[in-house]
Each structure stands twice: as C-alpha cells, then as structure tokens.
Design an enzyme around this catalytic site. Structure first.
Site, PDB file in Angstrom:
ATOM      1  N   GLU A  61      10.440  15.250  15.210  1.00 46.80           N
ATOM      2  CA  GLU A  61      11.353  15.651  14.255  1.00 46.80           C
ATOM      3  C   GLU A  61      10.299  16.607  13.319  1.00 46.80           C
ATOM      4  O   GLU A  61       8.556  16.406  13.775  1.00 46.80           O
ATOM      5  CB  GLU A  61      10.624  13.500  13.673  1.00 46.80           C
ATOM      6  CG  GLU A  61      10.549  13.870  12.197  1.00 46.80           C
ATOM      7  CD  GLU A  61      10.790  11.918  11.578  1.00 46.80           C
ATOM      8  OE1 GLU A  61       9.615  11.497  12.127  1.00 46.80           O
ATOM      9  OE2 GLU A  61      11.561  11.778  10.835  1.00 46.80           O
ATOM     10  N   LYS A  98       0.885  -1.466  -0.061  1.00 44.10           N
ATOM     11  CA  LYS A  98      -0.049  -0.243   0.144  1.00 44.10           C
ATOM     12  C   LYS A  98       0.778   1.580   0.012  1.00 44.10           C
ATOM     13  O   LYS A  98       1.466   1.894   0.984  1.00 44.10           O
ATOM     14  CB  LYS A  98      -0.809  -0.059   1.412  1.00 44.10           C
ATOM     15  CG  LYS A  98      -2.189   1.079   0.834  1.00 44.10           C
ATOM     16  CD  LYS A  98      -2.448   1.614   2.445  1.00 44.10           C
ATOM     17  CE  LYS A  98      -1.797   3.144   3.003  1.00 44.10           C
ATOM     18  NZ  LYS A  98      -1.378   3.755   2.487  1.00 44.10           N
TER      19      LYS A  98
HETATM   20  P1  NAD Z   1       2.348   8.043   8.212  1.00 46.83           P
HETATM   21  O1  NAD Z   1       2.964   6.935   9.951  1.00 46.83           O
HETATM   22  O2  NAD Z   1       0.741   8.455   8.888  1.00 46.83           O
HETATM   23  O3  NAD Z   1       2.111   7.129   7.100  1.00 46.83           O
HETATM   24  C1  NAD Z   1       2.646   6.237   6.287  1.00 46.83           C
HETATM   25  C2  NAD Z   1       1.688   4.912   6.444  1.00 46.83           C
HETATM   26  O4  NAD Z   1       1.026   4.358   6.889  1.00 46.83           O
HETATM   27  C3  NAD Z   1       1.479   5.251   4.403  1.00 46.83           C
HETATM   28  O5  NAD Z   1       1.203   4.864   3.671  1.00 46.83           O
HETATM   29  C4  NAD Z   1      -0.437   5.290   5.716  1.00 46.83           C
HETATM   30  O6  NAD Z   1      -1.492   5.049   4.997  1.00 46.83           O
HETATM   31  C5  NAD Z   1       0.195   4.176   6.348  1.00 46.83           C
HETATM   32  N1  NAD Z   1      -0.871   4.474   7.552  1.00 46.83           N
HETATM   33  C6  NAD Z   1      -2.000   5.264   8.225  1.00 46.83           C
HETATM   34  N2  NAD Z   1      -1.546   5.189   9.567  1.00 46.83           N
HETATM   35  C7  NAD Z   1      -2.246   3.591   9.632  1.00 46.83           C
HETATM   36  C8  NAD Z   1      -2.912   3.053  10.760  1.00 46.83           C
HETATM   37  N3  NAD Z   1      -3.187   2.602  10.799  1.00 46.83           N
HETATM   38  N4  NAD Z   1      -2.328   2.125   9.861  1.00 46.83           N
HETATM   39  C9  NAD Z   1      -1.354   0.847   9.021  1.00 46.83           C
HETATM   40  N5  NAD Z   1      -0.945   1.997   8.001  1.00 46.83           N
HETATM   41  C10 NAD Z   1      -1.307   2.928   8.391  1.00 46.83           C
HETATM   42  O7  NAD Z   1       3.651   8.787   8.345  1.00 46.83           O
HETATM   43  P2  NAD Z   1       3.988   9.714   6.355  1.00 46.83           P
HETATM   44  O8  NAD Z   1       3.617  11.028   7.503  1.00 46.83           O
HETATM   45  O9  NAD Z   1       3.282   9.480   5.666  1.00 46.83           O
HETATM   46  O10 NAD Z   1       5.204  10.099   6.195  1.00 46.83           O
HETATM   47  C11 NAD Z   1       6.475  10.494   7.442  1.00 46.83           C
HETATM   48  C12 NAD Z   1       6.855   9.110   8.473  1.00 46.83           C
HETATM   49  O11 NAD Z   1       7.584   8.316   8.049  1.00 46.83           O
HETATM   50  C13 NAD Z   1       7.871  10.387   9.024  1.00 46.83           C
HETATM   51  O12 NAD Z   1       7.231  10.210  10.553  1.00 46.83           O
HETATM   52  C14 NAD Z   1       9.345   9.460   8.609  1.00 46.83           C
HETATM   53  O13 NAD Z   1      10.344   9.778  10.021  1.00 46.83           O
HETATM   54  C15 NAD Z   1       9.107   8.323   8.121  1.00 46.83           C
HETATM   55  N6  NAD Z   1       9.862   8.182   7.444  1.00 46.83           N
HETATM   56  C16 NAD Z   1      11.018   6.788   7.616  1.00 46.83           C
HETATM   57  C17 NAD Z   1      11.658   5.979   6.772  1.00 46.83           C
HETATM   58  C18 NAD Z   1      12.262   5.230   7.281  1.00 46.83           C
HETATM   59  O14 NAD Z   1      13.295   4.224   6.869  1.00 46.83           O
HETATM   60  N7  NAD Z   1      12.710   4.920   8.491  1.00 46.83           N
HETATM   61  C19 NAD Z   1      11.825   6.396   5.541  1.00 46.83           C
HETATM   62  C20 NAD Z   1      10.336   7.196   5.003  1.00 46.83           C
HETATM   63  C21 NAD Z   1       9.459   7.932   5.971  1.00 46.83           C
END
Ligand code: NAD
Ligand code: MN
Length: 487
Positions: free
Chosen positions: A398, A192
């Site tokens: 962050e 996804k």
């Molecule tokens: P997010 O956690 O809101 O979303 C990430 C993904 O999870 C999206 O596809 C979203 O639709 C999905 N998601 C959201 N809620 C969910 C739930 N309850 N259950 C299952 N899936 C769910 O994060 P974001 O705002 O989209 O991305 C930014 C964040 O990602 C930042 O905090 C960043 O540090 C982190 N990030 C980490 C890495 C890494 O490799 N460590 C890489 C890229 C981004």
C-alpha cells in the site's frame, strides 16, 4: 490577462474566482481535551502543533493526552454509561438527530477546517465527506429505537466503554463511523483522532456541548500512538474499534488477545480495479481517476492496482495520461482543485520512496502533469506506472498516495487470479457492459466491497470492511451495529 498566480490559475491560464468556502474558521490557539463534557488542560502538560500541510503554517496547539488523561476520559465514559444506556432509545435517537442537524448547519466551517488541517480538496470535504458525516448520524439515529428489529428474537445490550482510534485520511467521517453506531446502541466512547488531523474532532466536541449530550457519553482525547495504546490497554475499555495501518492493527490484535475485549479493525488495502474490453471506456477512465488520484490517493480502498484487458490497454493508458494532465494540483481550498496536499511530510517521503522503488525495479513512470506546485507544503503529482510486474513492490504494498500501477490481462480468469493475489481484501472495481460478468467476477473477488461500473461510493446503510489483512468487522448498515451490542 492580468496577474496569474500558480495557485489560482487553471490549466489554460485563466483565473478562477476564489471559493466561497474561504470563510474564516474560528480556530483557537490551543485546544484542551474533551472529557466529561468540558475542555480540560491536559494533566500531561504536553501539547503539540497541528499544521496545514498545504502551507506548513501552524494552525493550533493540541493537547497530548497522557495515561492520567486517558484514565480520566475512560472514567467519565464509564460513569456516563449506565445513564446513557437507561435512557429511552427514542431519547438517544433525538440526540443523534440533533447532532446530525447541527453538523449540517456548521458543515461549511467543518469542511474548511477539515481541508486546512488535513490537506484534502475542499470539493471533497464539502461535497462528499460532510454530507456523509451527517448522513451517518441521521441513519444511526433511526436505528436507536429499532435495535430489536436489527436482532430479532435477541435482546441487544450495550457493550460499555468503546475506545475508538481513527486515521487522518477522512478525519470527521471516520469519527462518525465510530461514534454513530456506538451511541445508537447505548455505549459511551473515548475517541482519538489522528495526530495530524485533530481539529474537526475538537469542533465536533463543541457541537456535542451545543446539543447538550450528557457529559461523559463522548470523550475526545488527542495525541499520537502512545495515547492510542493507553486507550486500547485500559481495562475498563470493553470494545476497541481501530481504523489505520495494518501494522498497528496487528499490534492491537495482539494486545487485545485474551482480554475479552471486542475488536474491529479496518486496515489497509491494495485494491484492484478491473477494466474489461467491453466497458464504457470514458466512464471507466473517470472512475480510475477518482479511485486513485482524488484525495491524493489517501483512501484505504483506493483502486491502486489497475488491470486492463490487453486489447484496450493502449487506449486506456492514453486517456489516463490525457486526464492526468488536466488534473488541478494545488491549493486545497480552491474549489477547482482535484489533488490537494499530502497529509504530512512523513507520508510524502513514504510515497516518494515508493515512486523511486518503482523506477528502480524497472517499471515506467508516467508523470505528465506539469502544473507549477506551490512552494510550501507537501505535494505529489498524480502519476502511474506501466511495465509493472506483480512482484514489484509498487504492485504489492500500500502506497497511500496518488500512484497507480497499471497492469494488463487477457482472460477473466487471469484478471481474477491477479486481482486476488494480495494479502489485502478491502475493495475492488469491475468495469464491463456484461451483467453476467459483473456477478461472476464480483462473487469471486476477495474484497469487502465490490463496485461495478463505479468506484468509491459510500452510504451509511451499506456495510464497509475488509477481508484478509484488511481487517475484520463491518462499519455501516445493519452489519455495523453488531460490533456495538452484546446479545
Ligand atoms: P496508523 O496506523 O499509524 O494510525 C492510525 C491511528 O492509530 C492514529 O490515530 C494513530 O495515532 C493511532 N496509533 C498509532 N500507533 C498506535 C498504537 N501503537 N496503538 C494505538 N493507536 C495507535 O495509520 P496512519 O498512517 O495514520 O493512516 C493510514 C493507514 O490507515 C493506511 O494504511 C490506510 O490504509 C489505513 N486506513 C484504513 C481504512 C479502512 O477503513 N480500512 C480507512 C482509512 C485508513
Ligand atoms: Mn494538520
């Protein structure tokens, strides 16, 4: 000089020619869900718009997978599992090689689409992301028939259906990080993408059709958090791989607990970048710039906390300000753009809230880049703060935007203790000309990756992942295979 519009003129006011990447990308008005090898209308009958964050223009309508759609995707992956796992490993490798080559052939289209849907500068999607995406599939194609060498004396078996959830900051690269090792190890997938950046994953699905990957081996379902939760909670999903925020990651860890599902989490970061007085300063300044300002700071391992040794602090700060002034902010499709659009209005508001908080807590904002910004779209100029205390919110949390906190230190011990004073542990940078110091400091930093005299360098053979609240498990390299096998 003739007409100079704000989006295509350089800092000194001259016109740049448009990027050859202004290719027309065939974007469909609507996309279905990619299930069992075909695009299908969502049973949920729900769709949502995805926009270009640089123009706010609607690019397409994407399907929102509901529980019945997720069921169908998992069912397809489960049904395809035994056949895919039985295939001769060298045959699985051929599919991965074919996929990698086809990605290379369509890389211009994918790079432009990645930039349009997500806002990142074309020079990054074209020169960094797409080559790494192809490399990741090539690299894992090589492992497919050599897994017994990866796990000597053991018999690696596939885990089963993998549920893979990825963020918006590196949409296609994160898809590659998830899919490539899973497929090489004989698993099937339900992936996804993030809700703001679904399009390149959907074009990847077209490529999966072109290479005739057996139906059901990879299913791509679009949607937001609810769709993600339905994947994670599905009883036939045996392995969950998540990259995203620490908040959602903690939630997933709770919902997977006790189910026997395998889990890897790649979460947030607040990575330190440490510059010693004996470092090559110009080189370090370039590294700092690329670690936090390129890609709008939408990088989980961004060097968002800069620690500079006190004796060179003024010089580094002057040089940073000078460099910040010349960064080109604007049209992500312009090949000269350094800082593109913020991915969404929500993310922009979050970043602005942090910038306000920095000022409110008494830090000093430096924002000298004064190029005109496009009227539409979501923009944030690169900036940094000095006078930052470790207790300030901008030094602890962050931000995920082009906002740098600059702090100073006197001794290596002080640098280390301040760098490690964070709940995160994803990455770190060390800048010094003294080799022994590099090893000494790198060893003592709590970080999954430490870059020395460079930053943000990636390679498919090199494992990536965090400590502490940055998550667990590794992606890439030999170590990354471990999450996708049963021994
Ligand atoms: P997010 O956690 O809101 O979303 C990430 C993904 O999870 C999206 O596809 C979203 O639709 C999905 N998601 C959201 N809620 C969910 C739930 N309850 N259950 C299952 N899936 C769910 O994060 P974001 O705002 O989209 O991305 C930014 C964040 O990602 C930042 O905090 C960043 O540090 C982190 N990030 C980490 C890495 C890494 O490799 N460590 C890489 C890229 C981004
Ligand atoms: Mn979008």
């Amino acid at each position: 000089m003739t007409s100079v519009d704000s989006q295509s003129s350089g800092p000194a006011g001259w016109d740049y020619s448009p990027a050859p990447e202004r290719t027309r990308v065939p974007i469909k008005d609507e996309y279905g869900l990619f299930i069992d090898g075909a695009f299908r209308a969502p049973k949920s009958r729900r769709r949502f718009e995805t926009i270009n964050p640089a123009t706010e223009e609607v690019l397409s309508r994407v399907s929102e997978a509901g529980p019945a759609d997720v069921d169908a995707a998992v069912e397809a992956a489960k049904a395809a599992g035994p056949g895919w796992a039985r295939l001769k490993p060298a045959e699985r490798a051929k599919f991965l090689f074919r996929l990698a080559r086809r990605i290379q052939e369509r890389s211009r289209e994918l790079a432009v689409l990645e930039t349009m849907d997500g806002g990142k500068p074309i020079k990054e999607s074209r020169d960094v992301a797409l080559p790494l995406v192809a490399q990741h599939f090539f690299y894992h194609a090589g492992w497919a028939d050599k897994l017994s060498y990866a796990f000597p004396g053991r018999t690696p078996k596939p885990v089963g259906v993998c549920g893979q959830i990825i963020p918006w900051n590196f949409p296609l690269l994160m898809a590659a990080w998830k899919l490539a090792p899973a497929l090489a190890c004989g698993n099937t997938c339900v992936l996804k993408p993030a809700e703001t950046t679904s399009l390149t994953a959907l074009h990847l699905a077209e490529i999966l059709q072109e290479i005739e990957l057996p139906p059901g081996v990879v299913n791509i379902v679009t949607g937001a958090g609810e769709t993600g939760a339905a994947i994670v909670d599905h009883p036939d999903v045996k392995k969950v791989a998540f990259t995203g925020s620490t908040e959602v990651g903690k939630h997933l860890a709770r919902s997977v607990a006790g189910t026997g599902k395998k889990l890897t989490l790649e979460l947030g970061g607040k990575s330190p970048n440490i510059v010693f007085a004996d470092a090559a300063i110009d080189q370090a300044v370039e590294g700092i710039v690329s670690s936090i300002w390129f890609n709008q700071g939408h990088v989980c391992c961004a060097g968002s906390r800069l620690f500079v040794q006190e004796s060179i602090a003024d010089e580094v700060i002057d040089k940073l300000a000078h460099r910040m002034r010349s960064l080109r902010v604007g049209d992500p499709l312009d090949k000269n753009t350094d800082v593109g659009a913020i991915n969404s209005s929500t993310q922009l508001k979050t970043i602005e809230r942090y910038i306000d908080a920095g000022g409110d807590e008494g830090a000093i904002l430096h924002e000298v880049n004064d190029q005109p910004l496009p009227e539409k779209g979501f923009w944030c100029r690169p900036c940094f703060f000095t006078g930052v205390q470790p207790s300030h919110v901008i030094a602890r949390e962050e931000i995920f935007g082009p906002v740098l906190s600059v702090m100073t230190f006197r001794t290596p011990e002080e640098a280390l203790s301040r760098a490690n004073n964070t709940p995160y542990g994803l990455a770190a940078g060390v800048w010094t000309n003294t080799g022994s110091k590099i090893f000494e400091i790198a060893r003592k930093l709590d970080a999954g990756v430490v870059w020395c005299n460079t930053y943000n360098k990636f390679d498919a053979s090199s494992p990536f992942g965090g400590f502490k609240e940055s998550g667990f498990g590794r992606e890439g390299g030999l170590q990354g295979l471990r999450a996708y096998v049963r021994l």
